[in-house]
Design a protein around this motif. Structure first.
Motif, PDB file in Angstrom:
ATOM      1  N   GLY A  46     -15.754  -6.682  -4.623  1.00 12.80           N
ATOM      2  CA  GLY A  46     -16.229  -5.251  -3.983  1.00 12.80           C
ATOM      3  C   GLY A  46     -14.923  -4.554  -3.691  1.00 12.80           C
ATOM      4  N   GLN A  47     -14.396  -4.446  -4.211  1.00 12.10           N
ATOM      5  CA  GLN A  47     -12.374  -3.480  -3.900  1.00 12.10           C
ATOM      6  C   GLN A  47     -12.151  -3.033  -4.790  1.00 12.10           C
ATOM      7  OE1 GLN A  47     -10.443  -3.312  -1.212  1.00 12.10           O
ATOM      8  NE2 GLN A  47      -9.816  -1.895  -2.309  1.00 12.10           N
ATOM      9  N   THR A  48     -12.162  -1.440  -5.219  1.00 13.34           N
ATOM     10  CA  THR A  48     -11.776  -0.417  -6.586  1.00 13.34           C
ATOM     11  C   THR A  48     -10.448  -0.393  -6.621  1.00 13.34           C
ATOM     12  OG1 THR A  48     -14.289   0.753  -5.536  1.00 13.34           O
ATOM     13  CG2 THR A  48     -11.921   1.992  -7.535  1.00 13.34           C
ATOM     14  N   TYR A  49     -10.114  -0.419  -8.148  1.00 14.02           N
ATOM     15  CA  TYR A  49      -9.086  -0.488  -8.154  1.00 14.02           C
ATOM     16  C   TYR A  49      -8.877   0.488  -9.701  1.00 14.02           C
ATOM     17  CZ  TYR A  49      -8.368  -4.913  -5.875  1.00 14.02           C
ATOM     18  OH  TYR A  49      -8.613  -5.710  -5.181  1.00 14.02           O
ATOM     19  N   THR A  50      -7.742   1.157  -9.589  1.00 17.15           N
ATOM     20  CA  THR A  50      -7.314   2.635 -10.766  1.00 17.15           C
ATOM     21  C   THR A  50      -5.979   2.185 -10.777  1.00 17.15           C
ATOM     22  OG1 THR A  50      -6.034   4.253  -9.145  1.00 17.15           O
ATOM     23  CG2 THR A  50      -8.422   4.195  -9.443  1.00 17.15           C
ATOM     24  N   PRO A  51      -5.167   2.452 -11.842  1.00 16.54           N
ATOM     25  CA  PRO A  51      -3.881   1.914 -12.530  1.00 16.54           C
ATOM     26  C   PRO A  51      -2.935   3.017 -11.564  1.00 16.54           C
ATOM     27  CG  PRO A  51      -5.326   2.977 -14.545  1.00 16.54           C
ATOM     28  CD  PRO A  51      -6.005   3.256 -13.385  1.00 16.54           C
TER      29      PRO A  51
END
Length: 302
Positions: free
Chosen positions: A39-44
């Motif tokens: 449910g959590q969005t991540y990017t570099p």
């Protein structure tokens, strides 16, 4: 008239600078890929910012505290350092930056232990924010410095203030390190570096024994080469075979240290005993790794 021309030139100059700034900004590489895990969005960039924080976060001591059994936290807000205490002296995992070593020493002393009693220094991987301070730790404590074989070249190239990086013993995958009744096992988990090392040990608390995992970083670089792909494929498969009750990491955010530390003060069950989230960070990094591979293939880079 000359004043109008001067103002006009000033306006043009301001406009040109604004346009140049916009061009530079538009030329910044996109923050991709993006993955959503639990449910959590991540990017570099989000992951890097979460791990490192500000310069102040990297150098300011987090309140030293007991995690479980004879395992303690003595690092900064965003760079982990762990103390394993024994009757025969202590083991330290991760010296972090050289400028942090005396801060770590003060945290050890605040817990009632003596920094010069550190007998063994271990590390998770050969990056400066985790092992740059090895030489100073050895200078202050006389500790023996142990390092995974595959990370030795990178460590030897790490020479803060011109110091030679000490390596007293070269480790191999699966090797045990014992002191005063505590035994840690070195697991080679390459990818982030060639010798990235995940450490495991058992700790006793409340008449029970718990499996503690000191995780290395599992973050892939911007470009995943075939060699790195093979390393991470092996690593992510192997990790799930490790027994785990207490997940820890070389950046506190990887195991939600701050939130757990807050809960620790409530006097309830030990929040660091968290088997359900043992591989949450590995899930995030594996999803990012797979997404990076997919992006490279679509771009014709693989």
């Amino acid at each position: 008239m000359s004043m109008m021309r001067k103002c006009a030139r000033t306006v043009c100059l301001i406009g040109a600078l604004a346009l140049a700034g916009a061009v530079v900004k538009s030329q910044s590489p996109p923050d991709m890929p993006s993955v959503t895990v639990r449910g959590q969005t991540y990017t570099p960039r989000l992951i890097l910012a979460r791990n490192m924080g500000s310069d102040e976060d990297q150098t300011t001591a987090f309140p030293p505290h007991k995690i479980i059994g004879n395992v303690y936290y003595v690092g900064t807000r965003t760079l982990s350092s762990f103390l394993i205490t024994t009757p025969a002296g202590h083991i330290l995992i991760n010296s972090t930056y050289e400028r942090n070593v005396r801060t770590i020493a003060k945290s050890v002393e605040r817990l009632g232990f003596t920094f010069s009693d550190v007998r063994i220094l271990l590390g998770t991987h050969a990056h400066g924010d985790h092992q740059e301070g090895d030489a100073l730790v050895k200078e202050l404590s006389g500790a023996q410095v142990l390092a995974m074989r595959e990370d030795v070249p990178a460590l030897e190239a790490m020479k803060p203030s011109g110091k030679t990086h000490p390596i007293d013993h070269v480790l191999r995958d699966g090797e045990e390190v014992s002191l005063g009744g505590s035994t840690l096992v070195a697991h080679l988990t390459p990818g982030h570096t060639r010798g990235c090392t995940t450490w495991t040990m058992k700790a006793a608390e409340g008449g029970k024994t718990f499996n503690v995992v000191f995780a290395c970083s599992y973050r892939a670089p911007g470009t995943v080469t075939p060699d790195i792909e093979a390393e991470f494929t092996r690593t992510f498969k192997m990790l799930r075979t490790l027994p785990c009750d207490v997940p820890l990491g070389d950046h506190p955010a990887q195991y939600n240290m701050a939130a757990k530390h807050t809960r620790l003060a409530s006097g309830g069950p030990n929040p660091f005993i968290d088997p359900a989230n043992c591989w949450a960070e590995a899930e995030i990094q594996e999803a990012m790794f797979r997404a990076q591979l997919d992006m490279q293939r679509k771009a014709g880079q693989r």
